[in-house]
Motif scaffolding. Structure first.
Motif, PDB file in Angstrom:
ATOM      1  N   UNK A 128      40.970  38.645  42.647  1.00 14.45           N
ATOM      2  CA  UNK A 128      40.949  37.183  42.801  1.00 14.45           C
ATOM      3  C   UNK A 128      40.181  36.509  41.636  1.00 14.45           C
ATOM      4  N   UNK A 129      39.104  37.182  41.175  1.00 14.56           N
ATOM      5  CA  UNK A 129      38.288  36.616  40.092  1.00 14.56           C
ATOM      6  C   UNK A 129      39.144  36.414  38.844  1.00 14.56           C
ATOM      7  N   UNK A 130      40.025  37.380  38.599  1.00 11.05           N
ATOM      8  CA  UNK A 130      40.844  37.285  37.398  1.00 11.05           C
ATOM      9  C   UNK A 130      42.036  36.348  37.595  1.00 11.05           C
ATOM     10  N   UNK A 131      42.407  36.118  38.854  1.00 13.07           N
ATOM     11  CA  UNK A 131      43.407  35.086  39.164  1.00 13.07           C
ATOM     12  C   UNK A 131      42.855  33.718  38.780  1.00 13.07           C
ATOM     13  N   UNK A 132      41.581  33.505  39.113  1.00 16.84           N
ATOM     14  CA  UNK A 132      40.911  32.238  38.754  1.00 16.84           C
ATOM     15  C   UNK A 132      40.882  32.066  37.236  1.00 16.84           C
ATOM     16  N   UNK A 133      40.572  33.149  36.539  1.00 18.84           N
ATOM     17  CA  UNK A 133      40.526  33.104  35.066  1.00 18.84           C
ATOM     18  C   UNK A 133      41.888  32.694  34.496  1.00 18.84           C
ATOM     19  N   UNK A 134      42.950  33.317  35.044  1.00 19.29           N
ATOM     20  CA  UNK A 134      44.301  32.988  34.547  1.00 19.29           C
ATOM     21  C   UNK A 134      44.606  31.513  34.778  1.00 19.29           C
ATOM     22  N   UNK A 135      44.272  31.026  35.984  1.00 16.89           N
ATOM     23  CA  UNK A 135      44.530  29.620  36.315  1.00 16.89           C
ATOM     24  C   UNK A 135      43.817  28.686  35.345  1.00 16.89           C
ATOM     25  N   UNK A 136      42.524  28.947  35.135  1.00 13.94           N
ATOM     26  CA  UNK A 136      41.726  28.041  34.293  1.00 13.94           C
ATOM     27  C   UNK A 136      42.184  28.094  32.834  1.00 13.94           C
ATOM     28  N   UNK A 137      42.412  29.298  32.313  1.00 15.71           N
ATOM     29  CA  UNK A 137      42.844  29.406  30.909  1.00 15.71           C
ATOM     30  C   UNK A 137      44.235  28.792  30.739  1.00 15.71           C
ATOM     31  N   UNK A 138      45.132  29.040  31.717  1.00 16.02           N
ATOM     32  CA  UNK A 138      46.479  28.463  31.629  1.00 16.02           C
ATOM     33  C   UNK A 138      46.410  26.941  31.619  1.00 16.02           C
ATOM     34  N   UNK A 139      45.575  26.377  32.496  1.00 17.54           N
ATOM     35  CA  UNK A 139      45.436  24.914  32.561  1.00 17.54           C
ATOM     36  C   UNK A 139      44.877  24.376  31.241  1.00 17.54           C
ATOM     37  N   UNK A 140      43.897  25.065  30.691  1.00 19.27           N
ATOM     38  CA  UNK A 140      43.259  24.606  29.455  1.00 19.27           C
ATOM     39  C   UNK A 140      44.144  24.744  28.232  1.00 19.27           C
TER      40      UNK A 140
ATOM     41  N   UNK B  91      34.689  23.650  16.066  1.00 15.35           N
ATOM     42  CA  UNK B  91      34.498  24.266  17.385  1.00 15.35           C
ATOM     43  C   UNK B  91      34.690  23.204  18.460  1.00 15.35           C
ATOM     44  N   UNK B  92      35.706  23.413  19.312  1.00 16.75           N
ATOM     45  CA  UNK B  92      35.931  22.485  20.428  1.00 16.75           C
ATOM     46  C   UNK B  92      34.942  22.864  21.536  1.00 16.75           C
ATOM     47  N   UNK B  93      33.930  22.036  21.699  1.00 19.57           N
ATOM     48  CA  UNK B  93      32.837  22.399  22.618  1.00 19.57           C
ATOM     49  C   UNK B  93      33.351  22.686  24.031  1.00 19.57           C
ATOM     50  N   UNK B  94      34.237  21.826  24.549  1.00 20.18           N
ATOM     51  CA  UNK B  94      34.693  21.978  25.944  1.00 20.18           C
ATOM     52  C   UNK B  94      36.079  22.613  26.078  1.00 20.18           C
ATOM     53  N   UNK B  95      36.791  22.773  24.972  1.00 19.12           N
ATOM     54  CA  UNK B  95      38.143  23.328  25.057  1.00 19.12           C
ATOM     55  C   UNK B  95      38.259  24.706  24.418  1.00 19.12           C
ATOM     56  N   UNK B  96      37.169  25.218  23.900  1.00 16.00           N
ATOM     57  CA  UNK B  96      37.129  26.541  23.248  1.00 16.00           C
ATOM     58  C   UNK B  96      37.414  27.637  24.274  1.00 16.00           C
ATOM     59  N   UNK B  97      37.951  28.771  23.810  1.00 12.59           N
ATOM     60  CA  UNK B  97      38.194  29.906  24.709  1.00 12.59           C
ATOM     61  C   UNK B  97      36.933  30.306  25.466  1.00 12.59           C
ATOM     62  N   UNK B  98      35.794  30.213  24.791  1.00 15.30           N
ATOM     63  CA  UNK B  98      34.519  30.543  25.428  1.00 15.30           C
ATOM     64  C   UNK B  98      34.183  29.589  26.561  1.00 15.30           C
ATOM     65  N   UNK B  99      34.496  28.300  26.354  1.00  7.96           N
ATOM     66  CA  UNK B  99      34.226  27.301  27.399  1.00  7.96           C
ATOM     67  C   UNK B  99      35.072  27.600  28.637  1.00  7.96           C
ATOM     68  N   UNK B 100      36.344  27.971  28.416  1.00  4.80           N
ATOM     69  CA  UNK B 100      37.237  28.267  29.546  1.00  4.80           C
ATOM     70  C   UNK B 100      36.724  29.483  30.324  1.00  4.80           C
ATOM     71  N   UNK B 101      36.190  30.442  29.596  1.00  7.80           N
ATOM     72  CA  UNK B 101      35.586  31.611  30.254  1.00  7.80           C
ATOM     73  C   UNK B 101      34.349  31.200  31.049  1.00  7.80           C
ATOM     74  N   UNK B 102      33.591  30.272  30.475  1.00 10.94           N
ATOM     75  CA  UNK B 102      32.391  29.771  31.164  1.00 10.94           C
ATOM     76  C   UNK B 102      32.753  29.086  32.472  1.00 10.94           C
ATOM     77  N   UNK B 103      33.799  28.221  32.439  1.00  5.68           N
ATOM     78  CA  UNK B 103      34.230  27.549  33.676  1.00  5.68           C
ATOM     79  C   UNK B 103      34.652  28.591  34.715  1.00  5.68           C
ATOM     80  N   UNK B 104      35.369  29.622  34.228  1.00 10.43           N
ATOM     81  CA  UNK B 104      35.839  30.681  35.141  1.00 10.43           C
ATOM     82  C   UNK B 104      34.651  31.404  35.774  1.00 10.43           C
ATOM     83  N   UNK B 105      33.632  31.680  34.972  1.00  8.15           N
ATOM     84  CA  UNK B 105      32.442  32.378  35.487  1.00  8.15           C
ATOM     85  C   UNK B 105      31.792  31.567  36.602  1.00  8.15           C
TER      86      UNK B 105
END
Lengths: 520, 57
Positions: free
Chosen positions: A283-295, A333-347
């Motif tokens: 489920x944790x990785x389902x959330x990651x997919x959702x957030x990264x896909x949306x971003x 560096x996109x502060x809120x749209x960077x791949x790292x930011x999307x990972x942060x939201x997922x975490x």
């Protein structure tokens, strides 16, 4: 070549030589060797390439921006991994996978290739070997095989794993876009996927078991390679390795039901950890997919998150020897749209979900933060020091001179060497990301001078860098420590070295064929 | 004693990483404003951070 050119070429190569000697000959870590390389680069640039304080100042500022761009992903990937792992979810996923088949070869493919690639997709930095090696040892595999199999099996997914940190680094240093690089990178890495799987089975059971596993390797490899390719070229390269391994898991379920792989060889079971089930774990990785896909895919969300960017403008600057660095912006560096930011939201989302279900004990938040810092700092120090000296080399024209020399020396055979250079970088630094940072610009400039496809050469560079993970002493040491082979790394390294060199040679020949056929 | 050494090394490692990431921005500010002496001083700080990285990295 003139003697002056040879002398300057040797001076340009000196920082890389220092790093290589210190890491291979003296077992220095990336951080220490990178710092020594920095001093060598400063001295060589001052005395031979006309560097001056202002040029060094700008090169270091560019290096800091580039480092932050890469570290953002690395730190957030580690945060997500520890957020998930503290619940026992990684073990639960391993247990779930183990139920698929009792065939030893299929188990090796599932754990050492697919699950290790999955861990590379979500964490990386030695985690696949550290997690899978003890699981394979628990299933009854010889400790040397238990370490060597995931070390070989996960390599193909390193570039697009860890949320694409290595690919991000390659784009950042070369200044080329994902659209241009993704096609050939994903294609050549896909080919290396089959080779890694075949080698990881061969190390266990030789040709007989490898032949038995061939249909499974072809089916699962095509599914994983195809998925990674599709994600990479559609702009979702951050999910390339992760999505590919998820698709691979589904393919494994199907392959395990084929009569050829349905035998009843008994194996010890890996125990389920606590209350965590496979469903909740995944489920944790389902959330990651959702957030990264949306971003990445929803245009308004992407635009909103990408609104605030961090960057600096650099004026044109010239060295005392006349090398001109054009004016322009540094890494954006996109502060809120960077791949790292999307990972942060997922975490954050995963933590809240698991906390609401009571999967964490008291004080777990503190543990997650501590473990993230503990694992992040040494890796970061290595990357930052390597990036700093690589930028000095690039800004003073040292990298260009290196490329010119390599191009003159190897001529038409250069494409064969591209993956070897990537392998060398990963071996010396223990990281595909660092290899791309150190050699990315060199490979680009060499390809341009030789008038061959830059995309193919950089794809070979990052594939070689990814394959270097199986022979990087730092990663092998991590794996050995988890199965009681501390201080006995030599047999594992001998096994992985043999396969690493063979696969890199095959990728070199493949690259040569691609270039000579006029593709790219 | 060992615990204290490990703790100090960890702190120095964190400090080194922070310095190597932050000092370049001051270097940029000094260079873009032609503050040559400050550039030299900050390059010295950067060099010290790299020396520290060799020691604790």
């Amino acid at each position: 070549m003139e003697p002056v050119f040879i002398l300057k070429w040797l001076m340009a190569f000196s920082p890389i030589a220092v790093v290589l000697i210190l890491m291979i000959g003296f077992n220095w870590g990336g951080g220490k060797a990178g710092a020594a390389g920095w001093f060598t680069a400063v001295i060589a640039s001052f005395f031979f390439f006309g560097a001056h304080p202002k040029l060094l100042a700008f090169s270091q500022a560019k290096g800091a921006l580039l480092s932050i761009n890469v570290l953002y992903i690395i730190w957030m990937a580690l945060l997500l991994y520890h957020t998930v792992n503290e619940t026992g979810a990684i073990t639960a996923i391993g247990t779930g996978i183990e139920r698929f088949s009792q065939d030893k070869a299929i188990q090796l493919l599932i754990f050492g290739w697919v699950f290790a690639s999955f861990l590379q997709g979500v964490a990386g930095y030695g985690v696949p070997i550290a997690v899978v090696a003890p699981l394979l040892a628990a299933l009854g595999f010889n400790p040397v095989v238990a370490v060597a199999v995931p070390a070989i099996g996960h390599c193909w997914s390193v570039t697009f794993g860890s949320m694409g940190a290595s690919f991000q680094a390659m784009m950042a240093v070369t200044g080329l876009s994902a659209d241009y690089l993704a096609h050939w990178s994903a294609a050549i890495l896909g080919v290396s996927g089959y080779l890694c799987a075949f080698a990881s089975i061969h190390v266990y059971g030789g040709w007989k078991v490898a032949r038995h596993s061939l249909p499974a390797i072809l089916i699962i490899g095509t599914v994983m390679g195809g998925t990674q390719y599709a994600l990479a070229v559609s702009g979702m390269w951050t999910l390339g390795g992760f999505g590919a391994s998820l698709a691979g898991m589904i393919a494994c379920v199907a392959v395990a039901r084929v009569p050829l792989y349905r035998n009843n060889e008994s194996t010890p079971k890996v125990t389920q950890n606590g209350r965590m089930t496979f469903g909740w774990a995944i489920c944790a990785y389902g959330i990651l997919i959702l957030i990264v896909s949306a971003g990445v895919l929803i245009a308004p969300v992407k635009a909103m998150l990408g609104h605030i960017k961090l960057s600096l403008y650099f004026p044109e600057i010239t060295t005392a020897t006349g090398w001109v660095v054009p004016a322009g912006f540094g890494q954006k560096i996109k502060i809120f749209g960077h791949g790292g930011a999307l990972l942060g939201y997922s975490s954050i989302a995963v933590f809240l979900l698991y906390a609401s279900r009571g999967f964490y004990e008291k004080g777990t938040f503190r543990t997650i933060v501590q473990k993230t810092i503990q694992s992040g700092v040494p890796t970061s120090l290595g990357i930052v020091t390597m990036v700093s000296f690589a930028l000095i080399m690039a800004e003073c024209g040292m990298t260009y001179l290196l490329a010119e020399g390599v191009s003159k020396l190897f001529g038409a055979a250069y494409p064969f060497m591209a993956s070897w250079i990537g392998l060398l970088g990963a071996f010396m630094t223990g990281s595909n990301t660092n290899s791309n940072v150190v050699f990315g610009v060199l490979q680009r400039q060499t390809a341009e001078l030789a008038e061959i496809s830059t995309a193919i050469i950089l794809a070979a560079q990052t594939t070689g860098g990814a394959l270097g993970s199986m022979i990087a002493p730092a990663k092998i040491i991590v794996g050995c420590s988890t199965v009681g082979l501390n201080g006995k790394e030599a047999p594992v390294l001998r096994a992985t070295m043999k396969y690493g060199l063979i696969i890199t040679s095959l990728i070199g020949v493949f690259t040569l064929l691609l270039v000579f056929s006029g593709l790219g | 004693m060992n615990k204290l050494t490990t703790k100090t090394t960890k702190r120095l490692k964190n400090l080194t990483l922070a310095a190597i990431l932050i000092v370049p921005f001051f270097l940029y500010y000094a260079a873009i404003n032609d503050m040559n002496i400050l550039v030299d001083v900050l390059l010295g700080v950067m060099g010290s951070a790299m020396l520290l990285a060799i020691k604790v990295g």
